[in-house]
Design an enzyme around this catalytic site. Structure first.
Site, PDB file in Angstrom:
ATOM      1  CB  THR A  12      -0.908   0.011   1.255  1.00  0.00           C
ATOM      2  OG1 THR A  12      -1.807  -1.075   1.148  1.00  0.00           O
ATOM      3  CG2 THR A  12      -1.677   1.298   1.395  1.00  0.00           C
ATOM      4  CB  SER A  54       2.765  -7.965   0.952  1.00  0.00           C
ATOM      5  OG  SER A  54       1.677  -7.952   1.827  1.00  0.00           O
ATOM      6  CB  THR A  85       0.403  -4.037   6.204  1.00  0.00           C
ATOM      7  OG1 THR A  85      -0.863  -4.033   5.542  1.00  0.00           O
ATOM      8  CG2 THR A  85       0.977  -2.637   6.247  1.00  0.00           C
ATOM      9  CG  ASP A  86      -2.561  -7.502   3.232  1.00  0.00           C
ATOM     10  OD1 ASP A  86      -2.893  -6.773   4.189  1.00  0.00           O
ATOM     11  OD2 ASP A  86      -3.118  -7.451   2.121  1.00  0.00           O
TER      12      ASP A  86
END
Ligand code: ASP
Length: 325
Positions: A12, A54, A85-86
Site C-alpha cells: 500500500t 504483499s 502489510t498483509d
C-alpha cells in the site's frame, strides 16, 4: 551520516489508485521525495527488486531479499524494506531466520494508506524507519505506528487502523517518540551475520475446527514434510484424530502442535489431550512463538536438515527473541 539501502517491494505504501483498486505503482524515488527530512540524517540508495501487493510475496522473495542484503551488507550501515502489510509479519520472521546474528538494523515497514494520500501514515512510518535504521544496532525488526517490534514477534492485528501491528508475547523493542528512539530491549546480537540460503516450502498448516473431516490430515500430509496443527487452548488432539496422528508420525512428518489462541502460547503438558500425544509422537510445540515465526522457522529448519534430533535442536534454539520458554 549513516548510509542506508532502501529496498522497495510494493504494498500500500507504494500504491496508487487503479480502476481495479489499489496497486503498487510508485518508484523508490517517488517514495523518497515524500520524506525530504530524511536527508538531514542519512544518505539513502534505493532499489526495487519487486513491486508487489504483499499478498503475492512467497518464500522465493524472502530468499531474494536476504541475498540482496547479504550482497550489500558490507556497504551499508542499515537496510529499510518497504513492504505490504498483509504478509509483512511473515517476511519479518522469515528474514530473522535467514539472516541471524546481524547487528545492523534490517527494518521492515509499510503503511495502511498510500504515501500520496493526505491522511497517510506512510510518511511517518518511512521517516521513523529511516531514523531507527540510522540510530545504531538492532537486527531484523518492524517499525510501524511508532512501535519497533522484533522481526519474530509481529502480527497484523488490525486491517484498517494505523496501529496495525502488535508484538505478541514480547514487549516492543523500542518506540519512536518525537523523532527520538527510546529503546527498551538492547540488541542481543554480536559478531558477523550468518546467512541461510535454503527454505523448505513443504510446510503446511491445518487449523482444527470442531468436526473437521478426519481425512483432511491425509490430504495435507501428502503435500508436506512439516505440518503445523493449530489446535485449541494450550494444545491437544481430539480423540477422533489419533489414528491420523499415528499415520503422520509413521510417514516421518515433522509435526508441530500449535494453538489458535493468539496470546500466551502452548503448553502440551497441561491436559491429557496434549500430554498423551507429545512424547508418543515426538511432537514439537511453539510455546510462546507466533504462528508466523513457527511457520517460517519450520521452513528454515527443514531447509537445513531433516534429521529429527537436529530439527528439534534448531526449532528450540531461540532466534531474534522468538522463543522465551
Ligand atoms: N494489500 C496490501 C499489501 O499487503 C496491504 C498493505 O500494504 O497495507 O501489499
Amino acid at each position: 551520516m549513516k548510509n542506508l539501502l532502501l529496498i522497495c517491494t510494493g504494498g500500500t505504501i507504494a500504491s496508487t489508485k487503479t480502476e481495479g483498486g489499489l496497486a503498487p505503482g510508485l518508484s523508490p524515488e517517488e517514495l523518497l521525495r515524500r520524506v525530504p527530512d530524511a536527508r538531514a540524517f542519512c544518505h539513502i540508495d534505493a532499489v526495487q527488486p519487486m513491486n508487489l501487493d504483499s499478498t503475492n510475496i512467497d518464500p522465493s522473495h524472502w530468499l531474494a531479499l536476504s541475498a540482496l542484503i547479504e550482497e550489500n551488507y558490507g556497504r551499508y550501515d542499515g537496510f529499510v524494506i518497504c513492504h505490504g502489510t498483509d504478509t509483512l509479519a511473515y517476511s519479518g520472521a522469515a528474514l530473522s531466520y535467514l539472516i541471524q546474528g546481524a547487528r545492523k538494523p534490517i527494518v521492515l515497514t509499510g503503511a495502511q494508506r498510500p504515501i500520496d494520500r493526505e491522511d497517510t501514515d506512510a510518511r511517518q512510518n518511512l521517516l521513523d524507519s529511516l531514523r531507527y535504521a540510522s540510530a545504531g544496532d538492532s537486527g531484523v525488526c518492524i517499525v510501524f505506528g511508532g512501535h519497533v517490534i522484533a522481526g519474530t514477534r509481529a502480527r497484523k492485528t488490525r486491517t484498517k487502523s494505523y496501529n496495525a501491528f502488535s508484538s505478541i508475547n514480547f514487549p516492543d523493542i523500542a518506540e519512536l517518540r518525537d523523532h527520538r528512539v527510546v529503546r527498551f530491549i538492547p540488541c542481543g546480537e554480536s559478531g558477523a551475520p550468518r546467512f541461510a540460503h535454503a527454505l523448505n516450502t513443504r510446510v503446511m498448516l491445518l487449523k482444527l475446527i470442531p468436526g473437521l473431516p478426519a481425512d483432511s490430515f491425509a490430504a495435507v500430509s501428502a503435500h508436506c514434510n512439516g505440518l503445523i496443527i493449530e489446535s485449541y487452548g494450550v494444545g491437544g488432539i481430539p480423540d477422533a484424530y489419533l489414528p491420523q496422528l499415528e499415520a503422520l508420525a509413521q510417514a516421518g512428518k515433522t509435526i508441530v502442535l500449535a494453538t489458535q489462541v493468539p496470546q500466551e502460547g502452548s503448553d502440551l503438558s497441561v491436559y491429557q489431550v496434549g500430554h498423551r500425544v507429545k512424547e508418543r509422537y515426538q511432537l514439537l510445540e511453539p510455546y510462546d512463538m507466533t504462528l508466523e515465526s513457527t511457520v517460517t522457522k519450520l521452513m528454515w529448519v527443514l531447509g537445513q536438515t531433516q534429521e529429527p534430533r537436529e530439527v528439534r535442536r534448531l526449532f528450540y534454539t531461540p532466534v531474534n527473541h522468538d522463543l522465551l520458554f
